[in-house]
Write a protein that holds these residues in place. Structure first.
Motif, mmCIF file in Angstrom:
data_model
loop_
_atom_site.group_PDB
_atom_site.id
_atom_site.type_symbol
_atom_site.label_atom_id
_atom_site.label_comp_id
_atom_site.label_asym_id
_atom_site.label_seq_id
_atom_site.Cartn_x
_atom_site.Cartn_y
_atom_site.Cartn_z
ATOM 1 N N ILE A 200 35.035 8.532 19.660
ATOM 2 C CA ILE A 200 35.713 9.768 19.242
ATOM 3 C C ILE A 200 36.842 10.099 20.212
ATOM 4 O O ILE A 200 37.946 10.484 19.795
ATOM 5 C CB ILE A 200 34.695 10.921 19.136
ATOM 6 C CG1 ILE A 200 33.793 10.688 17.922
ATOM 7 C CG2 ILE A 200 35.395 12.265 19.022
ATOM 8 C CD1 ILE A 200 32.650 11.663 17.811
ATOM 9 N N ARG A 201 36.591 9.933 21.527
ATOM 10 C CA ARG A 201 37.653 10.175 22.516
ATOM 11 C C ARG A 201 38.825 9.227 22.303
ATOM 12 O O ARG A 201 39.991 9.625 22.406
ATOM 13 C CB ARG A 201 37.101 10.002 23.928
ATOM 14 C CG ARG A 201 36.438 11.227 24.494
ATOM 15 C CD ARG A 201 36.255 11.124 25.999
ATOM 16 N NE ARG A 201 35.695 9.850 26.444
ATOM 17 C CZ ARG A 201 34.387 9.597 26.555
ATOM 18 N NH1 ARG A 201 33.506 10.532 26.245
ATOM 19 N NH2 ARG A 201 33.978 8.419 26.973
ATOM 20 N N ASP A 202 38.539 7.964 21.992
ATOM 21 C CA ASP A 202 39.607 6.997 21.734
ATOM 22 C C ASP A 202 40.436 7.414 20.524
ATOM 23 O O ASP A 202 41.676 7.327 20.548
ATOM 24 C CB ASP A 202 39.022 5.610 21.500
ATOM 25 C CG ASP A 202 38.446 4.996 22.765
ATOM 26 O OD1 ASP A 202 38.756 5.504 23.865
ATOM 27 O OD2 ASP A 202 37.683 4.012 22.644
ATOM 28 N N PHE A 203 39.769 7.869 19.459
ATOM 29 C CA PHE A 203 40.500 8.294 18.262
ATOM 30 C C PHE A 203 41.353 9.526 18.543
ATOM 31 O O PHE A 203 42.490 9.634 18.060
ATOM 32 C CB PHE A 203 39.535 8.582 17.112
ATOM 33 C CG PHE A 203 39.011 7.337 16.458
ATOM 34 C CD1 PHE A 203 39.831 6.253 16.214
ATOM 35 C CD2 PHE A 203 37.686 7.254 16.073
ATOM 36 C CE1 PHE A 203 39.353 5.109 15.611
ATOM 37 C CE2 PHE A 203 37.193 6.106 15.461
ATOM 38 C CZ PHE A 203 38.028 5.037 15.236
ATOM 39 N N GLU A 204 40.829 10.468 19.338
ATOM 40 C CA GLU A 204 41.606 11.662 19.669
ATOM 41 C C GLU A 204 42.831 11.309 20.498
ATOM 42 O O GLU A 204 43.921 11.848 20.274
ATOM 43 C CB GLU A 204 40.727 12.666 20.423
ATOM 44 C CG GLU A 204 39.684 13.330 19.551
ATOM 45 C CD GLU A 204 38.686 14.153 20.347
ATOM 46 O OE1 GLU A 204 38.720 14.084 21.605
ATOM 47 O OE2 GLU A 204 37.884 14.853 19.720
ATOM 48 N N GLN A 205 42.673 10.393 21.447
ATOM 49 C CA GLN A 205 43.815 9.968 22.271
ATOM 50 C C GLN A 205 44.862 9.270 21.415
ATOM 51 O O GLN A 205 46.066 9.494 21.575
ATOM 52 C CB GLN A 205 43.328 9.033 23.384
ATOM 53 C CG GLN A 205 44.429 8.566 24.308
ATOM 54 C CD GLN A 205 45.016 9.694 25.110
ATOM 55 O OE1 GLN A 205 44.288 10.524 25.621
ATOM 56 N NE2 GLN A 205 46.326 9.735 25.223
ATOM 57 N N GLU A 206 44.425 8.440 20.487
ATOM 58 C CA GLU A 206 45.358 7.744 19.610
ATOM 59 C C GLU A 206 46.088 8.735 18.698
ATOM 60 O O GLU A 206 47.281 8.594 18.441
ATOM 61 C CB GLU A 206 44.619 6.705 18.781
ATOM 62 C CG GLU A 206 45.540 5.802 18.012
ATOM 63 C CD GLU A 206 44.810 4.627 17.406
ATOM 64 O OE1 GLU A 206 45.378 4.045 16.467
ATOM 65 O OE2 GLU A 206 43.703 4.308 17.848
ATOM 66 N N GLU A 207 45.377 9.746 18.225
ATOM 67 C CA GLU A 207 46.003 10.767 17.391
ATOM 68 C C GLU A 207 47.050 11.550 18.184
ATOM 69 O O GLU A 207 48.130 11.864 17.670
ATOM 70 C CB GLU A 207 44.942 11.715 16.831
ATOM 71 C CG GLU A 207 45.483 12.746 15.871
ATOM 72 C CD GLU A 207 46.132 12.135 14.642
ATOM 73 O OE1 GLU A 207 47.142 12.701 14.166
ATOM 74 O OE2 GLU A 207 45.649 11.091 14.168
ATOM 75 N N GLN A 208 46.758 11.839 19.450
ATOM 76 C CA GLN A 208 47.728 12.540 20.305
ATOM 77 C C GLN A 208 48.972 11.672 20.526
ATOM 78 O O GLN A 208 50.101 12.170 20.465
ATOM 79 C CB GLN A 208 47.070 12.876 21.651
ATOM 80 C CG GLN A 208 47.906 13.754 22.546
ATOM 81 C CD GLN A 208 47.949 15.183 22.046
ATOM 82 O OE1 GLN A 208 47.079 15.609 21.312
ATOM 83 N NE2 GLN A 208 48.965 15.899 22.438
ATOM 84 N N ASN A 209 48.775 10.386 20.753
ATOM 85 C CA ASN A 209 49.915 9.473 20.914
ATOM 86 C C ASN A 209 50.758 9.413 19.651
ATOM 87 O O ASN A 209 51.998 9.408 19.715
ATOM 88 C CB ASN A 209 49.427 8.075 21.288
ATOM 89 C CG ASN A 209 48.815 8.022 22.651
ATOM 90 O OD1 ASN A 209 49.030 8.904 23.479
ATOM 91 N ND2 ASN A 209 48.023 6.997 22.908
ATOM 92 N N MET A 210 50.099 9.361 18.500
ATOM 93 C CA MET A 210 50.843 9.319 17.238
ATOM 94 C C MET A 210 51.624 10.623 17.018
ATOM 95 O O MET A 210 52.730 10.603 16.476
ATOM 96 C CB MET A 210 49.894 9.064 16.066
ATOM 97 C CG MET A 210 49.289 7.677 16.067
ATOM 98 S SD MET A 210 50.515 6.361 16.112
ATOM 99 C CE MET A 210 51.272 6.581 14.533
ATOM 100 N N PHE A 211 51.067 11.732 17.448
ATOM 101 C CA PHE A 211 51.779 13.004 17.327
ATOM 102 C C PHE A 211 53.068 12.966 18.143
ATOM 103 O O PHE A 211 54.128 13.376 17.666
ATOM 104 C CB PHE A 211 50.884 14.160 17.805
ATOM 105 C CG PHE A 211 51.586 15.480 17.847
ATOM 106 C CD1 PHE A 211 51.806 16.199 16.685
ATOM 107 C CD2 PHE A 211 52.042 15.992 19.048
ATOM 108 C CE1 PHE A 211 52.463 17.411 16.724
ATOM 109 C CE2 PHE A 211 52.704 17.195 19.104
ATOM 110 C CZ PHE A 211 52.917 17.917 17.933
ATOM 111 N N TYR A 212 52.988 12.477 19.382
ATOM 112 C CA TYR A 212 54.188 12.397 20.219
ATOM 113 C C TYR A 212 55.207 11.416 19.663
ATOM 114 O O TYR A 212 56.415 11.607 19.827
ATOM 115 C CB TYR A 212 53.815 12.000 21.647
ATOM 116 C CG TYR A 212 53.112 13.102 22.404
ATOM 117 C CD1 TYR A 212 53.567 14.414 22.346
ATOM 118 C CD2 TYR A 212 51.993 12.838 23.161
ATOM 119 C CE1 TYR A 212 52.922 15.420 23.028
ATOM 120 C CE2 TYR A 212 51.342 13.838 23.852
ATOM 121 C CZ TYR A 212 51.816 15.135 23.778
ATOM 122 O OH TYR A 212 51.181 16.128 24.452
#
Length: 106
Positions: free
Chosen positions: A36-48
């Protein structure tokens, strides 16, 4: 012999991590939390990546206004000048051939 047979029954035949009869590690709560932490980090990167701080026009011109290319070019020329030897006359290159000459020439 019977003790080892009992102990070996727990393991699959062949390679233990491949094939039809393999050991599968059970999924734990820590594994789920890490994923879940990995998915959240990836989502944050995609947002940027979707909403960058600078527009394309701004990002094209901001380094030019700061003079970064000119600074880099000056630094690169200095590095190239240091990398290659200074110019020497041909007499200096061939000085080792004059080893048999005496101190005085006749």
């Amino acid at each position: 012999m019977r003790v080892t047979d009992v102990l070996w029954k727990k393991l699959p035949r062949g390679h233990i991590f491949r094939g039809k009869n393999r050991l599968v590690k059970p999924v734990t709560g820590l594994d789920i939390a890490a994923k879940i932490r990995d998915f959240e980090q990836e989502e944050q990167n995609m947002f940027y990546l979707r909403y960058p701080y600078l527009t394309k026009e701004e990002s094209f011109k901001h380094s030019k206004e700061q003079g970064r290319f000119e600074k880099w070019m000056r630094k690169w020329k200095v590095m190239q000048a240091e990398k290659f030897a200074k110019h020497k006359p041909m007499a200096d290159h061939l000085m080792h051939l004059r080893s048999s000459d005496g101190w005085e020439s006749y």
